[in-house]
Design a protein around this motif. Sequence first.
Motif, PDB file in Angstrom:
ATOM      1  N   PHE B  83       0.837  -1.202   0.000  1.00  9.94           N
ATOM      2  CA  PHE B  83       0.000   0.000   0.000  1.00  9.94           C
ATOM      3  C   PHE B  83       0.871   1.251   0.000  1.00  9.94           C
ATOM      4  CE2 PHE B  83      -2.211   3.487   2.049  1.00  9.94           C
ATOM      5  CZ  PHE B  83      -3.321   3.574   1.236  1.00  9.94           C
ATOM      6  N   ALA B  84       1.921   1.227   0.828  1.00 14.03           N
ATOM      7  CA  ALA B  84       2.807   2.396   0.882  1.00 14.03           C
ATOM      8  C   ALA B  84       3.455   2.645  -0.478  1.00 14.03           C
ATOM      9  CB  ALA B  84       3.875   2.197   1.952  1.00 14.03           C
ATOM     10  N   ILE B  85       3.878   1.558  -1.136  1.00 14.79           N
ATOM     11  CA  ILE B  85       4.514   1.723  -2.443  1.00 14.79           C
ATOM     12  C   ILE B  85       3.496   2.220  -3.473  1.00 14.79           C
ATOM     13  CG2 ILE B  85       5.719   0.523  -4.304  1.00 14.79           C
ATOM     14  CD1 ILE B  85       6.711  -1.462  -2.155  1.00 14.79           C
ATOM     15  N   ALA B  86       2.302   1.635  -3.444  1.00  8.31           N
ATOM     16  CA  ALA B  86       1.265   2.059  -4.384  1.00  8.31           C
ATOM     17  C   ALA B  86       0.913   3.529  -4.144  1.00  8.31           C
ATOM     18  CB  ALA B  86       0.024   1.178  -4.231  1.00  8.31           C
TER      19      ALA B  86
ATOM     20  N   ALA C  14      13.729   4.442  -2.620  1.00  7.81           N
ATOM     21  CA  ALA C  14      15.050   3.881  -2.890  1.00  7.81           C
ATOM     22  C   ALA C  14      15.223   2.571  -2.118  1.00  7.81           C
ATOM     23  CB  ALA C  14      16.129   4.884  -2.503  1.00  7.81           C
ATOM     24  N   ALA C  15      14.799   2.565  -0.851  1.00 10.71           N
ATOM     25  CA  ALA C  15      14.938   1.363  -0.031  1.00 10.71           C
ATOM     26  C   ALA C  15      14.133   0.209  -0.633  1.00 10.71           C
ATOM     27  CB  ALA C  15      14.481   1.646   1.397  1.00 10.71           C
ATOM     28  N   VAL C  16      12.919   0.498  -1.076  1.00 10.25           N
ATOM     29  CA  VAL C  16      12.073  -0.539  -1.679  1.00 10.25           C
ATOM     30  C   VAL C  16      12.746  -1.116  -2.919  1.00 10.25           C
ATOM     31  CG1 VAL C  16       9.947  -0.893  -2.979  1.00 10.25           C
ATOM     32  CG2 VAL C  16       9.882   0.285  -0.778  1.00 10.25           C
ATOM     33  N   LEU C  17      13.296  -0.214  -3.726  1.00  9.29           N
ATOM     34  CA  LEU C  17      13.938  -0.662  -4.958  1.00  9.29           C
ATOM     35  C   LEU C  17      15.121  -1.572  -4.649  1.00  9.29           C
ATOM     36  CD1 LEU C  17      12.995  -0.038  -7.706  1.00  9.29           C
ATOM     37  CD2 LEU C  17      14.636   1.812  -7.861  1.00  9.29           C
ATOM     38  N   VAL C  18      15.915  -1.206  -3.654  1.00 12.22           N
ATOM     39  CA  VAL C  18      17.056  -2.039  -3.262  1.00 12.22           C
ATOM     40  C   VAL C  18      16.548  -3.400  -2.784  1.00 12.22           C
ATOM     41  CG1 VAL C  18      18.891  -2.317  -1.558  1.00 12.22           C
ATOM     42  CG2 VAL C  18      18.584  -0.128  -2.719  1.00 12.22           C
ATOM     43  N   PHE C  19      15.505  -3.381  -1.947  1.00 12.08           N
ATOM     44  CA  PHE C  19      14.937  -4.624  -1.426  1.00 12.08           C
ATOM     45  C   PHE C  19      14.442  -5.516  -2.556  1.00 12.08           C
ATOM     46  CE2 PHE C  19      10.995  -6.761   0.179  1.00 12.08           C
ATOM     47  CZ  PHE C  19      11.614  -7.672   1.012  1.00 12.08           C
ATOM     48  N   MET C  20      13.766  -4.905  -3.535  1.00 13.04           N
ATOM     49  CA  MET C  20      13.176  -5.710  -4.601  1.00 13.04           C
ATOM     50  C   MET C  20      14.222  -6.276  -5.555  1.00 13.04           C
ATOM     51  SD  MET C  20       9.677  -3.649  -5.504  1.00 13.04           S
ATOM     52  CE  MET C  20       9.767  -4.144  -7.182  1.00 13.04           C
ATOM     53  N   LEU C  21      15.222  -5.475  -5.858  1.00 13.99           N
ATOM     54  CA  LEU C  21      16.115  -5.870  -6.951  1.00 13.99           C
ATOM     55  C   LEU C  21      17.426  -6.498  -6.509  1.00 13.99           C
ATOM     56  CD1 LEU C  21      15.592  -3.002  -9.548  1.00 13.99           C
ATOM     57  CD2 LEU C  21      14.508  -5.240  -9.411  1.00 13.99           C
TER      58      LEU C  21
END
Lengths: 346, 285, 258
Positions: B83-86, C14-21
């Motif tokens: 949800f946060a990402i969306a 940025a943190a999400v992207l690092v986590f995902m990739l």
Amino acid sequence: MSDPLLRLRNISKNYRETQAVHPLDLDVERGDFVALLGPSGCGKTTLLRMIGGFLPPSTGTIEIGGQDVTALGPEKRNTNMVFQGYGLFPHMTVAQNIGYGPKIAGRDPEQIDLDVVRMLNLVHLGAVADRLPAALSGGQQQRVALARALVMRPSILLLDEPLAALDLKLRKAMQDELKSLHRAIGGTFIFVTHDQGEAIDLANRIVVMEAGRIVQQGTPEDVYRRPASRFVASFIGDANMLSAVRKGGEVEIGSGRLPSPGPDGPVLVVIRPDDIALAGDGPLTLAGTVTESRFMGPYLRLVVTLADGTAVTVHRPSGAEGAAPPPMGSTATLGLPAAACSVVAP
Amino acid sequence: MSLSPALRRGLGLTPALTIFGLFFALPMAYLLVVTFWRIKRYRLTPDFTLSNYADVFGDYLHALGFTLVIALVIALITTALAFAIAYLIRFRSGLFGQIILLSALATLFGGYLVKIYAWKAMLGAQGSVNLLLINLGLIDEPISWLLYSPAAVVITLVHFMLPFALLPILAGLRGVSEAPLEAARDLGAKPWQITRDIVLPQCRGSLFSAFSLAFLIPAGDYVTPRLVGGPETFMVGNFIENLFVGRMNAPMGAALAFTTLLACGIVLVTAHWLLGRALTPKWGR
Amino acid sequence: MAAKAQAAWTAFGAAVLVFMLSPLVLVVFFSLAENANATFPPGGATLHWYGVLFDNADFWKALGNSAIVTLSVGLVSMIAGTLAAMALARSGPKLANGVIALITLPIMLPPLVLALALATGYSSLGLPLGLSTVIPSHLVFTQPFVILVVYAQMAGFNMAIVDSARDLGAGSWTIFRTVILPIIRPTLIGATLMAMAVSLDDFIITYFTIGGGMTLPTMIWGMLRKALDPSINALGSLVLVATIGTSLIALRLTRYRG
């Protein structure tokens, strides 16, 4: 005279290269019903959204009730908006929509219920209180949006093209309802419209905008009878525009002269079709030939072509007693009351 | 050739429904029937006994409870993060949002096993996560419980489920139009109140889809706990697989599988009810 | 305050992207690194592990099997899925939503349950396990993707186009061939590629329905269970490149944006 309720000073808005609103000043008095009128893209909605706090102005200050609110967001201003397309919460019932603002404001639950019921009665929606917005007609949705804003007792109610989504018949009915609401609660309303008829019917003050600037403001009658520019004259109602020349503070038109201070040079004389008399005998007359005569219901529309080829439109009440309309091809002498003529730059 | 529209629709649906019927509905129904059978001399024997279910309740209740808790943790973290990402993508836009969306879409269909063993490599004592934390000076020696622990299962499955949860929520957020948000702001709501009162209720359905998926798939997974969970983290999937493959006891494995599905169903119905309750306006009658 | 919030969101992104990739990037990174343990320091760059993989006869067998399964599954999913989507687009939304909810059930459930149901069913019928049991087992969870994507386009299809073709005298088949197909072709190919990516990557269902054979994912599984074989990173990278590449082409064709 007391201070205005709303005071805009040097307000402008630009997006990168485009200047949506040029620096302008505007005062709105308590109890006014103001129309921001202009064609699409003239900056009227941008101006309304700045007043509501949805857009930060690029320059200038906004004061409401003497308090500078320029930096405040909409949630901190005592203004409320009726949105174009209404913006109703689709997952809430009518009553929940109306109760949302008071709930956020932390009013106590019993008070909220009372407020909601009062509003439902005010806009005649008691019967559909528990329906979702999708189950309402356009006019009902409009009234929910109104009630949802009014329940907050805003010092200024802002309306963005409030009637644009309604069909003609409903629009007339809602115009009457808006007027009586304004009378009943005595608040200050500012609405945006591109419909000059709506502006004249509803507002006690019209602010005409063109290309990001205020080009004229005044009572509907002022704006209609004494347009300040060619744009205002042509945007509001039908107008005849007669080319003329100003010389020494006077404009020569037809058989006479109009006093008109200003620099020498070409000008336009604006006169409304319904202000022109058919059998003219005043100081200002124009002679021509009737080239068109049409029955328009409440009035007759005649076109009289002058010697120089200019076509002048004249409206004449169709039920008027007296002489029958002049036949096609006959000559006519048109009388122009000086008070009804405005002189504007070409 | 002129066929009636209804007949033509029926013909169009026939291949897909045949595949669905033969390779999903029938085998699932058969598996359900098998739960009432028993094994005699290593052969499936038709019967009508509830003893498999009795054994499941006797021996596996603990494993089932543990699995549901882990799956619930995974589903909650995944849904909140998604949800946060969306929200970031829908309302804050910016370049990052678009890159994240593209990454989520591109990695959606690929690399189930690769993702698990990548995490196995990253979470180990010599793995890059510990290395990074040491180099940042946050820890002095490797954290040993990162790998072969429930935490590793949670991290790995959150990573795997995130793209699946993100897409429905993003679709839900795209359906939330701008005007009601502005109206709420105009009525004095703060950003978190707008999110709670206007945004979340309107994407309730997609939140629930995301949550269901992020709950069901982990609840039945056995590969992740096997590879990164260590000897202590046994989830129901491991027991089911073991019953079928190791102990050749299909009826009991099937009974455990259906009990798990039923338990998941109960959890989801409860979650749906709670979500509905939490997101229903409580004013205006 | 707004600037601070924006900075926080950027950091979060940025943190999400690092986590995902990062897990995926590291697999590819170590497939090209000398260090056989796949840990830091990585050592020099090398294609050695790809060489090791290509010398492994199992790899070519697995690749061949994966190719057969993926292509057959793609073809059948496309035909069955498109026929179903077209039929659903012509029915009422109630029926369409019901059928879609039913037919997407296999992708909502844990694959292990379906895998065991299929394996139990095949064995009770005495069917020999092999690619011929893998392919139909895949179809049941790949066809929903084709149906969902094609139906989404057909539901928004401007039916006036079809009406005008009919008005000009075209029969149903002609309308499909000359009007509908050219318009939905990119979506159709994209949806098929999605189905193929899902099939190519599947491990659990394949593992339980293939018997003795091997596809690329089951080969990875085999390598994981044996002593450390560094060429697993090379194999993993190839599977990643294949599925992600297929997905990207599919996304481009369907203009799918989530």
